[in-house]
Design an enzyme around this catalytic site. Structure first.
Site, PDB file in Angstrom:
ATOM      1  N   GLU A 102      -3.419  -4.310   4.954  1.00  0.00           N
ATOM      2  CA  GLU A 102      -3.087  -4.225   3.533  1.00  0.00           C
ATOM      3  C   GLU A 102      -1.826  -3.401   3.384  1.00  0.00           C
ATOM      4  O   GLU A 102      -1.505  -2.580   4.242  1.00  0.00           O
ATOM      5  CB  GLU A 102      -4.257  -3.593   2.757  1.00  0.00           C
ATOM      6  CG  GLU A 102      -4.162  -3.765   1.261  1.00  0.00           C
ATOM      7  CD  GLU A 102      -3.961  -5.208   0.843  1.00  0.00           C
ATOM      8  OE1 GLU A 102      -2.782  -5.584   0.620  1.00  0.00           O
ATOM      9  OE2 GLU A 102      -4.954  -5.943   0.732  1.00  0.00           O
ATOM     10  N   CYS A 129      -6.601  -9.894   0.516  1.00  0.00           N
ATOM     11  CA  CYS A 129      -6.541  -9.869   1.980  1.00  0.00           C
ATOM     12  C   CYS A 129      -5.625 -11.001   2.408  1.00  0.00           C
ATOM     13  O   CYS A 129      -5.953 -12.174   2.229  1.00  0.00           O
ATOM     14  CB  CYS A 129      -7.932 -10.042   2.581  1.00  0.00           C
ATOM     15  SG  CYS A 129      -7.928 -10.111   4.392  1.00  0.00           S
TER      16      CYS A 129
END
Length: 254
Positions: free
Chosen positions: A111, A2
């Site tokens: 992402e 992340c």
């Protein structure tokens, strides 16, 4: 992993979700990047007198974990994530896993689906039904040689849920609201007691929305970076069967 996330809910919504007594006002943040301050929630010492709410404190923490034993950060890597599978044993994180677990409120995360070594497509990954989620986090106080102190932190990650693996094989650990107290209780709950909480989110909990590459620049901080990206296809020019296509005007001299 992340590397970017968002927190756009109001302070009042965050207070209610995490059972905080009071939270300083803050603006919506659409593109939170490493080294920037992030909001973390940790357990307090004792419940406030006359309150049914647990004692939880909000901290502003630099996103980028620095273990307390590091003397010089010049050559130390930027650790924004910690693998949940190894954090209990890893020298950098094992003390924080035992004593300084935290929750990180978020509206979702970004992402990138990679094509080889190149980032090919960014996705805004958010709860399908909206609202706030709480990432599992670790924080660590750090002081430099001059005695200046700051709190630093990282997001714990785990294997991606089945429906998100087409983007990336990792995702943040999501702590469910019913497990907040256990996760934050570093006095009676050792890391082995909360290990089962560090698991992928349930399939279909999140939805992945393709977005433009505006999110790649941390200076882009507006809501437009979360708009669905629709690639425009260019129709090829039609040609008459058996005839050469007409040259374009750039090639005409007379």
């Amino acid at each position: 992993m992340c590397a970017r996330f968002s927190l756009t809910e109001t302070p009042e919504d965050v207070e209610a979700y995490l059972a905080l007594m009071e939270l300083e006002p803050f603006p919506p943040r659409y593109n939170i990047a490493p080294t920037q301050p992030i909001l973390m929630v940790v357990a307090g010492e004792t419940p406030p007198p006359g309150s049914n709410r647990p004692d939880r404190r909000a901290l502003l923490v630099r996103w980028g974990f620095i273990p307390g034993w590091v003397k010089d950060t010049a050559n130390y890597p930027l650790m924004i994530n910690a693998r949940s599978e190894t954090a209990i044993e890893k020298t950098s994180f094992k003390v924080a896993m035992r004593h300084r677990r935290a929750l990180i409120p978020a509206s979702g995360f970004y992402e990138w689906r990679r094509d080889g070594k190149r980032k090919s497509q960014a996705y805004w990954v958010r709860p399908r039904n909206g609202g706030i989620v709480a990432f599992a986090g670790l924080y660590e106080p750090w002081a430099n040689a001059e005695g200046s102190e700051m709190d630093t932190g990282a997001i714990l990650t785990t294997n991606a849920s089945e429906d998100l693996r087409f983007i990336h094989d990792r995702m943040p650990v999501i702590i469910e609201q019913k497990d907040f107290a256990r996760w934050l209780d570093c006095k009676t709950q050792e890391p082995r007691h909360v290990a089962e909480l560090m698991k992928p989110a349930q399939a279909d909990f999140f939805e992945a929305i393709p977005v433009s590459d505006k999110v790649n620049k941390f200076s882009n901080t507006g809501p437009e970076i979360q708009e669905r990206f629709i690639e425009t296809m260019v129709e090829p020019k039609k040609t008459t069967r058996g005839k050469s296509p007409e040259p374009d005007n750039q090639m005409k001299l007379f």
